[in-house]
Design a protein around this motif. Structure first.
Motif, PDB file in Angstrom:
ATOM      1  N   GLU A  27     -57.826 -16.650  41.272  1.00  9.82           N
ATOM      2  CA  GLU A  27     -56.664 -16.671  41.625  1.00  9.82           C
ATOM      3  C   GLU A  27     -55.677 -16.282  40.857  1.00  9.82           C
ATOM      4  O   GLU A  27     -54.725 -15.461  41.399  1.00  9.82           O
ATOM      5  CB  GLU A  27     -56.345 -18.460  42.181  1.00  9.82           C
ATOM      6  CG  GLU A  27     -55.118 -18.773  42.870  1.00  9.82           C
ATOM      7  CD  GLU A  27     -55.010 -20.047  42.849  1.00  9.82           C
ATOM      8  OE1 GLU A  27     -53.907 -20.531  42.831  1.00  9.82           O
ATOM      9  OE2 GLU A  27     -55.971 -20.764  43.023  1.00  9.82           O
ATOM     10  N   ASP A  28     -55.488 -16.364  39.743  1.00 11.36           N
ATOM     11  CA  ASP A  28     -54.696 -15.732  38.791  1.00 11.36           C
ATOM     12  C   ASP A  28     -54.773 -14.123  38.839  1.00 11.36           C
ATOM     13  O   ASP A  28     -53.711 -13.434  38.834  1.00 11.36           O
ATOM     14  CB  ASP A  28     -54.918 -16.215  37.264  1.00 11.36           C
ATOM     15  CG  ASP A  28     -54.318 -17.679  37.045  1.00 11.36           C
ATOM     16  OD1 ASP A  28     -53.236 -17.713  36.680  1.00 11.36           O
ATOM     17  OD2 ASP A  28     -55.264 -18.390  37.132  1.00 11.36           O
ATOM     18  N   LYS A  29     -55.911 -13.516  39.037  1.00 13.85           N
ATOM     19  CA  LYS A  29     -56.180 -12.249  38.995  1.00 13.85           C
ATOM     20  C   LYS A  29     -55.559 -11.750  40.125  1.00 13.85           C
ATOM     21  O   LYS A  29     -54.821 -10.603  40.320  1.00 13.85           O
ATOM     22  CB  LYS A  29     -57.612 -11.938  39.034  1.00 13.85           C
ATOM     23  CG  LYS A  29     -58.231 -10.659  39.229  1.00 13.85           C
ATOM     24  CD  LYS A  29     -59.458 -10.253  39.237  1.00 13.85           C
ATOM     25  CE  LYS A  29     -59.815  -8.897  39.104  1.00 13.85           C
ATOM     26  NZ  LYS A  29     -61.292  -8.494  39.000  1.00 13.85           N
ATOM     27  N   ARG A  30     -55.854 -12.390  41.380  1.00  9.63           N
ATOM     28  CA  ARG A  30     -55.158 -11.873  42.697  1.00  9.63           C
ATOM     29  C   ARG A  30     -53.575 -12.031  42.557  1.00  9.63           C
ATOM     30  O   ARG A  30     -53.157 -10.925  43.128  1.00  9.63           O
ATOM     31  CB  ARG A  30     -55.650 -12.743  43.795  1.00  9.63           C
ATOM     32  CG  ARG A  30     -57.105 -12.273  44.409  1.00  9.63           C
ATOM     33  CD  ARG A  30     -57.539 -13.037  45.724  1.00  9.63           C
ATOM     34  NE  ARG A  30     -57.230 -14.422  45.852  1.00  9.63           N
ATOM     35  CZ  ARG A  30     -57.971 -15.431  45.544  1.00  9.63           C
ATOM     36  NH1 ARG A  30     -59.156 -15.024  44.907  1.00  9.63           N
ATOM     37  NH2 ARG A  30     -57.482 -16.603  45.691  1.00  9.63           N
ATOM     38  N   ALA A  31     -53.079 -12.942  42.035  1.00 11.51           N
ATOM     39  CA  ALA A  31     -51.709 -13.225  41.945  1.00 11.51           C
ATOM     40  C   ALA A  31     -51.115 -12.098  41.271  1.00 11.51           C
ATOM     41  O   ALA A  31     -50.118 -11.272  41.655  1.00 11.51           O
ATOM     42  CB  ALA A  31     -51.309 -14.427  41.341  1.00 11.51           C
ATOM     43  N   LEU A  32     -51.858 -11.672  40.102  1.00 15.69           N
ATOM     44  CA  LEU A  32     -51.176 -10.502  39.262  1.00 15.69           C
ATOM     45  C   LEU A  32     -51.275  -9.227  40.052  1.00 15.69           C
ATOM     46  O   LEU A  32     -50.508  -8.192  40.097  1.00 15.69           O
ATOM     47  CB  LEU A  32     -51.951 -10.307  37.846  1.00 15.69           C
ATOM     48  CG  LEU A  32     -51.534 -11.846  37.095  1.00 15.69           C
ATOM     49  CD1 LEU A  32     -52.308 -11.619  35.700  1.00 15.69           C
ATOM     50  CD2 LEU A  32     -50.079 -11.613  36.716  1.00 15.69           C
ATOM     51  N   VAL A  33     -52.452  -8.759  40.558  1.00 19.65           N
ATOM     52  CA  VAL A  33     -52.936  -7.435  41.196  1.00 19.65           C
ATOM     53  C   VAL A  33     -52.177  -7.339  42.464  1.00 19.65           C
ATOM     54  O   VAL A  33     -51.656  -6.105  42.649  1.00 19.65           O
ATOM     55  CB  VAL A  33     -54.420  -7.647  41.222  1.00 19.65           C
ATOM     56  CG1 VAL A  33     -54.689  -6.295  42.158  1.00 19.65           C
ATOM     57  CG2 VAL A  33     -55.243  -7.690  39.825  1.00 19.65           C
ATOM     58  N   GLU A  34     -51.956  -8.472  43.254  1.00 19.44           N
ATOM     59  CA  GLU A  34     -51.234  -8.403  44.562  1.00 19.44           C
ATOM     60  C   GLU A  34     -49.707  -8.327  44.439  1.00 19.44           C
ATOM     61  O   GLU A  34     -49.193  -7.941  45.534  1.00 19.44           O
ATOM     62  CB  GLU A  34     -51.891  -9.420  45.305  1.00 19.44           C
ATOM     63  CG  GLU A  34     -53.349  -9.103  45.750  1.00 19.44           C
ATOM     64  CD  GLU A  34     -54.005 -10.188  46.492  1.00 19.44           C
ATOM     65  OE1 GLU A  34     -53.327 -11.062  46.998  1.00 19.44           O
ATOM     66  OE2 GLU A  34     -55.199 -10.037  46.978  1.00 19.44           O
ATOM     67  N   ASP A  35     -49.361  -8.522  43.159  1.00 15.16           N
ATOM     68  CA  ASP A  35     -47.805  -8.832  43.233  1.00 15.16           C
ATOM     69  C   ASP A  35     -47.334  -7.203  42.795  1.00 15.16           C
ATOM     70  O   ASP A  35     -47.616  -6.641  41.774  1.00 15.16           O
ATOM     71  CB  ASP A  35     -47.407  -9.430  42.084  1.00 15.16           C
ATOM     72  CG  ASP A  35     -45.761  -9.806  41.891  1.00 15.16           C
ATOM     73  OD1 ASP A  35     -45.001  -8.884  42.361  1.00 15.16           O
ATOM     74  OD2 ASP A  35     -45.463 -10.529  40.992  1.00 15.16           O
ATOM     75  N   PRO A  36     -46.562  -6.762  43.992  1.00 11.69           N
ATOM     76  CA  PRO A  36     -46.107  -5.358  43.834  1.00 11.69           C
ATOM     77  C   PRO A  36     -44.997  -5.027  42.575  1.00 11.69           C
ATOM     78  O   PRO A  36     -44.710  -4.022  42.294  1.00 11.69           O
ATOM     79  CB  PRO A  36     -45.596  -4.953  45.033  1.00 11.69           C
ATOM     80  CG  PRO A  36     -45.236  -6.464  45.727  1.00 11.69           C
ATOM     81  CD  PRO A  36     -46.202  -7.348  45.217  1.00 11.69           C
ATOM     82  N   ALA A  37     -44.468  -6.219  41.934  1.00  6.71           N
ATOM     83  CA  ALA A  37     -43.501  -6.252  40.919  1.00  6.71           C
ATOM     84  C   ALA A  37     -44.290  -5.875  39.676  1.00  6.71           C
ATOM     85  O   ALA A  37     -43.560  -5.951  38.568  1.00  6.71           O
ATOM     86  CB  ALA A  37     -42.698  -7.436  41.122  1.00  6.71           C
ATOM     87  N   THR A  38     -45.500  -6.094  39.649  1.00  6.44           N
ATOM     88  CA  THR A  38     -46.324  -6.005  38.286  1.00  6.44           C
ATOM     89  C   THR A  38     -47.138  -4.546  38.302  1.00  6.44           C
ATOM     90  O   THR A  38     -47.609  -4.018  39.439  1.00  6.44           O
ATOM     91  CB  THR A  38     -47.297  -7.215  38.141  1.00  6.44           C
ATOM     92  OG1 THR A  38     -48.272  -6.892  38.899  1.00  6.44           O
ATOM     93  CG2 THR A  38     -46.632  -8.431  38.248  1.00  6.44           C
ATOM     94  N   PRO A  39     -47.426  -4.286  36.931  1.00  7.87           N
ATOM     95  CA  PRO A  39     -48.153  -3.067  36.950  1.00  7.87           C
ATOM     96  C   PRO A  39     -49.639  -3.172  37.024  1.00  7.87           C
ATOM     97  O   PRO A  39     -50.489  -2.305  36.860  1.00  7.87           O
ATOM     98  CB  PRO A  39     -47.851  -2.560  35.748  1.00  7.87           C
ATOM     99  CG  PRO A  39     -47.373  -3.322  34.899  1.00  7.87           C
ATOM    100  CD  PRO A  39     -46.961  -4.451  36.101  1.00  7.87           C
ATOM    101  N   PHE A  40     -50.230  -4.381  37.370  1.00 10.41           N
ATOM    102  CA  PHE A  40     -51.501  -4.774  36.934  1.00 10.41           C
ATOM    103  C   PHE A  40     -52.329  -4.295  38.282  1.00 10.41           C
ATOM    104  O   PHE A  40     -51.808  -4.113  39.487  1.00 10.41           O
ATOM    105  CB  PHE A  40     -51.629  -6.311  36.921  1.00 10.41           C
ATOM    106  CG  PHE A  40     -51.145  -6.962  35.673  1.00 10.41           C
ATOM    107  CD1 PHE A  40     -51.685  -6.726  34.553  1.00 10.41           C
ATOM    108  CD2 PHE A  40     -50.087  -7.642  35.757  1.00 10.41           C
ATOM    109  CE1 PHE A  40     -51.085  -7.296  33.265  1.00 10.41           C
ATOM    110  CE2 PHE A  40     -49.335  -7.946  34.756  1.00 10.41           C
ATOM    111  CZ  PHE A  40     -49.970  -8.058  33.646  1.00 10.41           C
ATOM    112  N   PHE A  41     -53.678  -3.970  38.028  1.00  4.88           N
ATOM    113  CA  PHE A  41     -54.608  -3.522  38.909  1.00  4.88           C
ATOM    114  C   PHE A  41     -55.950  -3.627  38.722  1.00  4.88           C
ATOM    115  O   PHE A  41     -56.236  -4.310  37.761  1.00  4.88           O
ATOM    116  CB  PHE A  41     -54.431  -1.872  39.246  1.00  4.88           C
ATOM    117  CG  PHE A  41     -54.793  -0.930  38.152  1.00  4.88           C
ATOM    118  CD1 PHE A  41     -56.061  -0.351  38.115  1.00  4.88           C
ATOM    119  CD2 PHE A  41     -54.062  -0.857  36.891  1.00  4.88           C
ATOM    120  CE1 PHE A  41     -56.476   0.589  37.309  1.00  4.88           C
ATOM    121  CE2 PHE A  41     -54.602  -0.022  35.924  1.00  4.88           C
ATOM    122  CZ  PHE A  41     -55.903   0.712  36.100  1.00  4.88           C
ATOM    123  N   THR A  42     -56.690  -3.524  39.492  1.00 11.06           N
ATOM    124  CA  THR A  42     -58.336  -3.665  39.352  1.00 11.06           C
ATOM    125  C   THR A  42     -58.910  -2.411  39.860  1.00 11.06           C
ATOM    126  O   THR A  42     -58.454  -1.840  40.422  1.00 11.06           O
ATOM    127  CB  THR A  42     -58.655  -5.014  39.884  1.00 11.06           C
ATOM    128  OG1 THR A  42     -60.071  -5.375  39.199  1.00 11.06           O
ATOM    129  CG2 THR A  42     -58.776  -5.348  41.342  1.00 11.06           C
TER     130      THR A  42
END
Length: 137
Positions: free
Chosen positions: A72-87
Motif C-alpha cells: 500500500e505504501d509502495k503504491r502510494a509513493l509510485v502512483e503519486d505524480p508529485a514524487t519521483p519514485f518508480f518501480t
C-alpha cells in the motif's frame, strides 16, 4: 517563512546512517548498502537492464532502492505524480520503491527522511523500532 530544502544524495547517506544499529555494506561494485540487523533498507543499485532511459535505452546508473512498509505504501509513493519514485517489473511483490539520485531534489529533505525512517522501521526488529520511537517522543 522558511522554504523546505530540496533533498540531496548526501542527505540520504546522512539520514540512513543516523538511524540506530545501522551498518554499511559494500555491494558488488562498491555501492553502499545500508542495513539494520543484517537487512537492507536503502541501497545504491548498480545499473540493470530493468531501469533504462526510454529515449536512449541506456541503463540508469543512479538508481536507489528504498524499502517501504508494505504494498500500500509502495503504491502510494509510485502512483503519486508529485514524487519521483518508480518501480519496475523486477520489483513486483517486493516492498520497495526506486528513485534516481538525480531526482532526489524533487523531494524535500523531510520527505526523504520519512521514507528512510519508514524503510528502517520496516526492516528493524520490533524492539529496536519501539526503542527508537520512544526516544523521539
Amino acid at each position: 517563512m522558511v522554504r523546505p530544502r530540496p533533498a540531496r544524495v548526501a542527505d540520504l547517506h546522512a539520514l540512513a546512517l543516523a538511524m540506530p544499529h545501522v551498518t554499511v555494506e559494500g555491494g558488488s561494485q562498491g555501492n553502499e548498502v545500508y542495513q539494520v540487523g543484517g537487512k537492507s533498507f536503502v541501497y545504491f543499485r548498480t545499473p540493470r537492464p530493468d531501469a533504462v532511459d526510454p529515449a536512449t535505452g541506456e541503463k540508469y546508473d543512479d538508481v536507489i532502492v528504498l524499502w517501504v512498509p508494505d504494498e500500500e505504501d509502495k503504491r502510494a509513493l509510485v502512483e503519486d505524480p508529485a514524487t519521483p519514485f518508480f518501480t519496475t517489473p523486477h520489483f513486483d511483490g517486493h516492498p520497495s520503491v526506486l528513485v534516481r539520485a538525480c531526482r532526489l531534489g524533487e523531494l524535500t529533505r523531510q520527505q526523504l527522511a520519512e521514507v528512510v525512517e519508514d524503510g528502517w522501521c520496516s526492516r528493524a526488529s520490533q524492539r529496536r523500532v519501539e526503542t527508537w520511537r520512544a526516544s523521539r517522543a
